[in-house]
Scaffold this active site. Structure first.
Site, PDB file in Angstrom:
ATOM      1  N   TYR A 154       0.898  -1.131  -0.107  1.00  0.00           N
ATOM      2  CA  TYR A 154      -0.255   0.149  -0.063  1.00  0.00           C
ATOM      3  C   TYR A 154       0.861   1.366   0.032  1.00  0.00           C
ATOM      4  O   TYR A 154       0.687   2.280  -0.679  1.00  0.00           O
ATOM      5  CB  TYR A 154      -0.997  -0.108   1.139  1.00  0.00           C
ATOM      6  CG  TYR A 154      -1.854   1.306   1.537  1.00  0.00           C
ATOM      7  CD1 TYR A 154      -3.064   0.992   0.483  1.00  0.00           C
ATOM      8  CD2 TYR A 154      -1.704   2.015   2.188  1.00  0.00           C
ATOM      9  CE1 TYR A 154      -4.250   1.951   0.946  1.00  0.00           C
ATOM     10  CE2 TYR A 154      -2.632   3.017   2.402  1.00  0.00           C
ATOM     11  CZ  TYR A 154      -3.825   3.076   1.768  1.00  0.00           C
ATOM     12  OH  TYR A 154      -4.746   4.118   1.762  1.00  0.00           O
ATOM     13  N   LYS A 158       1.054   4.096  -2.755  1.00  0.00           N
ATOM     14  CA  LYS A 158       0.548   5.401  -2.493  1.00  0.00           C
ATOM     15  C   LYS A 158       1.460   6.327  -2.943  1.00  0.00           C
ATOM     16  O   LYS A 158       1.327   7.586  -3.289  1.00  0.00           O
ATOM     17  CB  LYS A 158      -0.182   5.596  -1.119  1.00  0.00           C
ATOM     18  CG  LYS A 158      -1.373   4.950  -1.035  1.00  0.00           C
ATOM     19  CD  LYS A 158      -2.306   5.236  -1.693  1.00  0.00           C
ATOM     20  CE  LYS A 158      -3.988   5.003  -1.276  1.00  0.00           C
ATOM     21  NZ  LYS A 158      -4.806   5.478  -2.477  1.00  0.00           N
TER      22      LYS A 158
HETATM   23  P1  NAP Z   1     -13.315   2.186   1.599  1.00  0.00           P
HETATM   24  O1  NAP Z   1     -14.266   2.508   2.835  1.00  0.00           O
HETATM   25  O2  NAP Z   1     -12.756   0.778   1.631  1.00  0.00           O
HETATM   26  O3  NAP Z   1     -14.017   2.567   0.291  1.00  0.00           O
HETATM   27  C1  NAP Z   1     -13.357   1.963  -0.964  1.00  0.00           C
HETATM   28  C2  NAP Z   1     -14.279   1.926  -2.008  1.00  0.00           C
HETATM   29  O4  NAP Z   1     -13.386   1.716  -3.137  1.00  0.00           O
HETATM   30  C3  NAP Z   1     -15.334   0.573  -1.768  1.00  0.00           C
HETATM   31  O5  NAP Z   1     -16.548   1.134  -2.180  1.00  0.00           O
HETATM   32  C4  NAP Z   1     -14.696  -0.525  -2.884  1.00  0.00           C
HETATM   33  O6  NAP Z   1     -15.767  -1.270  -3.295  1.00  0.00           O
HETATM   34  C5  NAP Z   1     -14.308   0.547  -3.900  1.00  0.00           C
HETATM   35  N1  NAP Z   1     -13.325  -0.132  -4.823  1.00  0.00           N
HETATM   36  C6  NAP Z   1     -12.624  -1.294  -4.365  1.00  0.00           C
HETATM   37  N2  NAP Z   1     -11.796  -1.749  -5.295  1.00  0.00           N
HETATM   38  C7  NAP Z   1     -12.404  -1.164  -6.429  1.00  0.00           C
HETATM   39  C8  NAP Z   1     -12.131  -1.120  -7.846  1.00  0.00           C
HETATM   40  N3  NAP Z   1     -11.207  -2.224  -8.260  1.00  0.00           N
HETATM   41  N4  NAP Z   1     -12.917  -0.594  -8.868  1.00  0.00           N
HETATM   42  C9  NAP Z   1     -13.824   0.265  -8.190  1.00  0.00           C
HETATM   43  N5  NAP Z   1     -14.124   0.544  -6.768  1.00  0.00           N
HETATM   44  C10 NAP Z   1     -13.500  -0.446  -6.218  1.00  0.00           C
HETATM   45  O7  NAP Z   1     -12.024   3.247   1.704  1.00  0.00           O
HETATM   46  P2  NAP Z   1     -11.719   4.756   2.197  1.00  0.00           P
HETATM   47  O8  NAP Z   1     -11.402   4.741   3.230  1.00  0.00           O
HETATM   48  O9  NAP Z   1     -13.141   5.521   1.957  1.00  0.00           O
HETATM   49  O10 NAP Z   1     -10.671   5.141   1.196  1.00  0.00           O
HETATM   50  C11 NAP Z   1     -10.706   6.085   0.134  1.00  0.00           C
HETATM   51  C12 NAP Z   1      -9.447   5.916  -0.505  1.00  0.00           C
HETATM   52  O11 NAP Z   1      -8.616   6.763   0.226  1.00  0.00           O
HETATM   53  C13 NAP Z   1      -8.655   5.066  -0.976  1.00  0.00           C
HETATM   54  O12 NAP Z   1      -7.944   5.118  -1.959  1.00  0.00           O
HETATM   55  C14 NAP Z   1      -7.792   4.735   0.249  1.00  0.00           C
HETATM   56  O13 NAP Z   1      -6.371   4.209  -0.132  1.00  0.00           O
HETATM   57  C15 NAP Z   1      -7.381   6.338   0.787  1.00  0.00           C
HETATM   58  N6  NAP Z   1      -6.985   6.806   1.879  1.00  0.00           N
HETATM   59  C16 NAP Z   1      -8.072   6.361   3.128  1.00  0.00           C
HETATM   60  C17 NAP Z   1      -7.645   6.637   4.381  1.00  0.00           C
HETATM   61  C18 NAP Z   1      -8.368   6.468   5.629  1.00  0.00           C
HETATM   62  O14 NAP Z   1      -7.945   6.498   6.670  1.00  0.00           O
HETATM   63  N7  NAP Z   1      -9.617   5.867   5.404  1.00  0.00           N
HETATM   64  C19 NAP Z   1      -6.483   7.171   4.598  1.00  0.00           C
HETATM   65  C20 NAP Z   1      -5.700   7.626   3.431  1.00  0.00           C
HETATM   66  C21 NAP Z   1      -5.997   7.130   2.327  1.00  0.00           C
HETATM   67  P3  NAP Z   1     -16.072  -2.630  -2.501  1.00  0.00           P
HETATM   68  O15 NAP Z   1     -16.788  -2.210  -1.284  1.00  0.00           O
HETATM   69  O16 NAP Z   1     -17.015  -3.348  -3.391  1.00  0.00           O
HETATM   70  O17 NAP Z   1     -14.859  -3.159  -2.169  1.00  0.00           O
END
Ligand code: NAP
Length: 253
Positions: A154, A158
């Protein structure tokens, strides 16, 4: 009354979490939004919420790592909503493990969604941006790009997103397209809730521990990230490109 063009935005991984927050915010800002996720049905509640608030949106199922699906999906968006000129590459997955336990599948799955997915989506959308001589791409990086135990895949992805962002900013700038990245810290979503479950700590406890290390003394929300996306996408941000903004409640380097 002045008339303005409605911009069309694509937000990937928008069925929940940060993506859903971004989709709702961009719709409230006046953009029409394609709510893209793996499963079309999963995006419907977000679309309904946007419509109830008076906005315009459609839900689409696109696996961002699938070249054919991306090509067909973006074409469908152009047909149903109009030419997309705003792209938020947000879809993401975790496959955390210490290096010695990390499988090649864990590595490939993370690279495929974050890096290949951002590449495929951007390549498809830039056609419309070049035609319009205007565009905005916002990529989701992470504080994990700076290194994080158990996240070799990851953090590499990133960090890769940051290099990808800077290169696209250089290539696309002369066409009126800006490309920036947001690197969130701890944001309350299903992704961080799943991490809590994986390490066997109640989510509330994990949030409290994280907040204790964050200068503004709280964890983040999807709205915190959506606000930053809204800025990068705004008309006035046209001279801001190739930047990585850490939205983490304190300084990161
Ligand atoms: P999340 O709640 O896990 O949501 C991610 C979404 O992406 C889910 O709806 C998932 O669908 C969808 N997804 C996964 N694989 C996919 C694909 N191949 N094509 C299309 N959609 C897909 O994640 P989040 O926390 O909102 O994070 C969103 C972004 O922010 C990510 O890139 C993550 O790495 C980044 N981020 C998050 C955090 C944090 O603390 N949350 C911190 C830093 C960066 P399914 O439900 O069907 O799997």
């Amino acid at each position: 009354m002045t008339t303005t063009t409605t911009r069309i935005a694509i937000v990937t991984g928008a069925a929940r979490g940060i993506g859903a927050g971004v989709a709702k915010r961009l719709a409230a800002d006046g953009l029409a939004v394609a709510v893209v996720d793996l499963d079309e049905a999963a995006g419907k509640p977000v679309v309904e919420e946007i419509e109830r608030a008076g906005g315009r949106a459609v839900a689409l199922g696109i696996d961002v790592s699938d070249e054919r699906a991306v090509r067909a999906g973006v074409a469908r968006i152009a047909q149903e909503l109009g030419a997309p000129t705003v792209l938020v590459n947000n879809a993401g997955i975790l496959r955390d493990n210490l290096l010695f336990k990390m499988t090649a599948d864990d590595w490939d799955a993370v690279m495929n969604v974050h890096l290949r997915g951002s590449f495929l989506m951007s390549r498809e959308v830039q056609k419309h941006q070049l035609e319009a001589r205007w565009g905005r791409i916002v990529n989701l990086s992470s504080t994990s790009a700076l290194g994080n135990r158990g996240q070799a895949n990851y953090s590499a992805a990133k960090a890769g997103v940051q290099g990808f962002t800077k290169t696209l900013a250089i290539e696309l700038g002369k066409f009126g397209v800006t490309v920036n990245a947001i690197a969130p810290g701890f944001i309350e979503t299903e992704m961080t809730a799943a991490t809590a479950e994986r390490i066997g700590v109640p989510f509330e406890e994990l949030k409290k521990a994280a907040a204790a290390e964050i200068p503004v003394a709280r964890t983040g929300t999807p709205e915190d990230i959506a606000h930053a996306v809204s800025f990068f996408v705004s008309e006035g941000a046209g001279f801001v490109s190739g930047q990585v903004l850490y939205v983490a409640g304190g300084p990161k380097a």
